[in-house]
Design a protein around this motif. Structure first.
Motif, PDB file in Angstrom:
ATOM      1  N   UNK A  70     -18.546  15.450   3.753  1.00 24.34           N
ATOM      2  CA  UNK A  70     -18.199  14.056   3.216  1.00 24.34           C
ATOM      3  C   UNK A  70     -17.139  14.244   2.258  1.00 24.34           C
ATOM      4  N   UNK A  71     -17.458  15.168   1.110  1.00 24.28           N
ATOM      5  CA  UNK A  71     -16.418  15.437   0.034  1.00 24.28           C
ATOM      6  C   UNK A  71     -15.000  15.787   0.344  1.00 24.28           C
ATOM      7  N   UNK A  72     -15.038  16.542   1.496  1.00 23.82           N
ATOM      8  CA  UNK A  72     -13.819  17.114   2.079  1.00 23.82           C
ATOM      9  C   UNK A  72     -12.982  15.961   2.712  1.00 23.82           C
ATOM     10  N   UNK A  73     -13.799  15.119   3.391  1.00 21.68           N
ATOM     11  CA  UNK A  73     -13.329  14.047   4.411  1.00 21.68           C
ATOM     12  C   UNK A  73     -12.501  12.896   3.355  1.00 21.68           C
ATOM     13  N   UNK A  74     -13.427  12.549   2.250  1.00 19.05           N
ATOM     14  CA  UNK A  74     -13.006  11.598   1.327  1.00 19.05           C
ATOM     15  C   UNK A  74     -11.688  11.952   0.645  1.00 19.05           C
ATOM     16  N   UNK A  75     -11.537  13.289   0.381  1.00 18.94           N
ATOM     17  CA  UNK A  75     -10.433  14.036  -0.215  1.00 18.94           C
ATOM     18  C   UNK A  75      -9.198  13.795   0.498  1.00 18.94           C
ATOM     19  N   UNK A  76      -9.490  14.217   1.806  1.00 21.40           N
ATOM     20  CA  UNK A  76      -8.284  14.255   2.554  1.00 21.40           C
ATOM     21  C   UNK A  76      -7.660  12.807   2.702  1.00 21.40           C
ATOM     22  N   UNK A  77      -8.445  11.701   2.879  1.00 23.83           N
ATOM     23  CA  UNK A  77      -8.068  10.504   3.147  1.00 23.83           C
ATOM     24  C   UNK A  77      -7.589  10.013   1.946  1.00 23.83           C
ATOM     25  N   UNK A  78      -8.176  10.242   0.785  1.00 20.53           N
ATOM     26  CA  UNK A  78      -7.326   9.767  -0.631  1.00 20.53           C
ATOM     27  C   UNK A  78      -5.871  10.406  -0.627  1.00 20.53           C
ATOM     28  N   UNK A  79      -5.776  11.620  -0.427  1.00 18.84           N
ATOM     29  CA  UNK A  79      -4.313  12.303  -0.316  1.00 18.84           C
ATOM     30  C   UNK A  79      -3.578  11.743   0.500  1.00 18.84           C
ATOM     31  N   UNK A  80      -3.773  11.345   1.849  1.00 14.16           N
ATOM     32  CA  UNK A  80      -3.050  10.726   2.774  1.00 14.16           C
ATOM     33  C   UNK A  80      -2.665   9.320   2.286  1.00 14.16           C
ATOM     34  N   UNK A  81      -3.587   8.555   1.688  1.00 10.44           N
ATOM     35  CA  UNK A  81      -3.039   7.319   0.980  1.00 10.44           C
ATOM     36  C   UNK A  81      -2.025   7.430   0.075  1.00 10.44           C
ATOM     37  N   UNK A  82      -2.422   8.414  -0.697  1.00  8.07           N
ATOM     38  CA  UNK A  82      -1.368   8.479  -2.024  1.00  8.07           C
ATOM     39  C   UNK A  82      -0.067   9.007  -1.409  1.00  8.07           C
ATOM     40  N   UNK A  83      -0.091   9.667  -0.342  1.00  4.79           N
ATOM     41  CA  UNK A  83       1.410  10.280   0.148  1.00  4.79           C
ATOM     42  C   UNK A  83       2.073   9.052   0.567  1.00  4.79           C
ATOM     43  N   UNK A  84       1.576   8.307   1.582  1.00  4.81           N
ATOM     44  CA  UNK A  84       1.916   7.255   2.137  1.00  4.81           C
ATOM     45  C   UNK A  84       2.453   6.107   1.163  1.00  4.81           C
ATOM     46  N   UNK A  85       1.822   6.024   0.127  1.00  7.12           N
ATOM     47  CA  UNK A  85       2.398   4.837  -0.693  1.00  7.12           C
ATOM     48  C   UNK A  85       2.667   5.320  -2.315  1.00  7.12           C
ATOM     49  N   UNK A  86       3.241   6.598  -2.124  1.00  4.16           N
ATOM     50  CA  UNK A  86       3.591   7.236  -3.559  1.00  4.16           C
ATOM     51  C   UNK A  86       4.850   6.733  -4.169  1.00  4.16           C
ATOM     52  N   UNK A  87       5.760   5.939  -3.389  1.00  4.05           N
ATOM     53  CA  UNK A  87       6.678   5.559  -4.084  1.00  4.05           C
ATOM     54  C   UNK A  87       7.316   4.103  -3.329  1.00  4.05           C
ATOM     55  N   UNK A  88       6.744   2.923  -3.604  1.00  2.00           N
ATOM     56  CA  UNK A  88       6.950   1.637  -2.995  1.00  2.00           C
ATOM     57  C   UNK A  88       8.470   1.305  -3.414  1.00  2.00           C
ATOM     58  N   UNK A  89       8.715   1.413  -4.746  1.00  2.00           N
ATOM     59  CA  UNK A  89      10.168   1.092  -5.211  1.00  2.00           C
ATOM     60  C   UNK A  89      11.208   1.747  -4.206  1.00  2.00           C
ATOM     61  N   UNK A  90      10.957   3.174  -3.842  1.00  3.29           N
ATOM     62  CA  UNK A  90      11.787   3.817  -3.299  1.00  3.29           C
ATOM     63  C   UNK A  90      12.009   3.380  -1.898  1.00  3.29           C
ATOM     64  N   UNK A  91      10.863   3.030  -1.252  1.00  5.69           N
ATOM     65  CA  UNK A  91      11.093   2.198   0.101  1.00  5.69           C
ATOM     66  C   UNK A  91      11.865   1.056   0.080  1.00  5.69           C
ATOM     67  N   UNK A  92      11.888   0.140  -0.853  1.00  2.00           N
ATOM     68  CA  UNK A  92      12.622  -0.891  -1.018  1.00  2.00           C
ATOM     69  C   UNK A  92      14.074  -0.470  -1.098  1.00  2.00           C
ATOM     70  N   UNK A  93      14.629   0.401  -1.909  1.00  2.00           N
ATOM     71  CA  UNK A  93      15.827   1.056  -2.023  1.00  2.00           C
ATOM     72  C   UNK A  93      16.284   1.463  -0.746  1.00  2.00           C
TER      73      UNK A  93
END
Length: 310
Positions: A70-93
């Motif tokens: 469960x710890x492993x799964x939660x960590x993977x999901x958290x990392x995926x979310x961070x990678x997808x939303x790491x730079x919203x300002x860059x997305x606008x650019x």
């Protein structure tokens, strides 16, 4: 003294981790999917860890709040979310860069920019909708429809997404679906003249293809006969003996041949059949021109080439 305290703390953390591993291996050893040899190997691994770190499952004070898996799964999901939303300002650019490429008619570069924007912020409907416009310009109408659907799933009241989906559907001659999309766009934005015009055009196209005298190629004959290339091709076709014979038969029927009744040709099916044969001759002689004409008429039938991008 501080260093010794740090070492003790580190060893305690390691024991917590090893305890979680032993607990995980013990649970796996009870799963029926493993063979007896594999279960024996798991037991050996557990015994080795218990011996090296001098702990057993009885040391419950080492248990963690969450199981290892469960710890492993939660960590993977958290990392995926961070990678997808790491730079919203860059997305606008990137979106703005894509819009500039659209103005320059560099549609492939625009798609690349919108792709990156979507990766950085997959929950922004604008990026999907703008990419749909670029795909349509490249003739990738199926991809455009998928992007419009994605945008609408995120923001159902996004009128521009409905309108652009209508354009892509109309380009594939799916006029009934296009009408539905245009109507939804108009419901959301009743004063939009572009949606009104496109809806009217789609309704007209649907009537044309539903008519028994509609064009075999999905566009009106007026568009054909006003095209110089078509006129030249038709003149060349008229020199073909087979075409001359076909046209002669049509004319003889019209003035009172065997199938004609009072007032000329009454068998509408024969006229339609003759027209289809003539269309086939055109297709066989110059299919490239027919495709160009189809795209030419299609691209000018619906408004949207000068629309603003979000």
């Amino acid at each position: 003294m501080i260093r010794l305290s740090q070492q003790i703390s580190k060893m305690s953390s390691v024991k917590h981790l090893v305890y979680a591993v032993i607990q995980f291996l013990r649970e796996q050893s009870r799963v029926d999917t493993y063979t007896s040899d594999e279960q024996e190997s798991l037991e050996v691994a557990i015994q080795c860890l218990e011996t090296v770190f001098q702990i057993t499952l009885d040391d419950t004070h080492l248990a963690t709040p969450l199981a290892l898996e469960e710890m492993f799964t939660n960590n993977i999901c958290t990392n995926n979310k961070l990678s997808l939303h790491e730079d919203p300002e860059k997305a606008i650019q990137l979106k703005d860069e894509g819009n500039n490429h659209m103005k320059e008619e560099n549609y492939r570069a625009a798609v690349d920019c919108y792709n990156q924007a979507v990766q950085l912020d997959p929950n922004n409907a604008v990026y999907y909708c703008n990419r749909a416009a670029a795909y349509s310009k490249l003739g990738k109408f199926s991809e455009a429809i998928k992007d419009c659907e994605a945008a609408i799933s995120i923001e159902p009241s996004y009128s521009k997404a409905h309108g652009r989906m209508g354009l892509a559907l109309a380009a594939l001659n799916k006029y009934e679906q296009a009408i539905t999309s245009y109507q939804k766009a108009l419901d959301l934005e009743p004063e939009n003249d572009t949606y009104k015009s496109n809806l009217k055009t789609a309704q007209q196209k649907l009537r044309e293809i539903s008519s028994p005298t509609g064009s075999a190629f999905g566009f009106d004959m007026a568009s054909l006969i006003s095209n110089p290339a078509f006129v030249s091709m038709a003149a060349s076709l008229m020199q073909n003996p087979h075409v001359q014979q076909l046209m002669s038969g049509m004319m003889s029927d019209a003035v009172g041949g065997p199938a004609a009744g009072v007032g000329g040709l009454t068998d509408l099916s024969r006229l339609i059949q003759a027209g289809q044969q003539f269309a086939q001759q055109i297709q066989q002689q110059n299919p490239e021109l027919v495709e160009q004409l189809r795209n030419h008429v299609r691209s000018r039938s619906f408004s949207g080439s000068a629309e603003e991008h979000s």
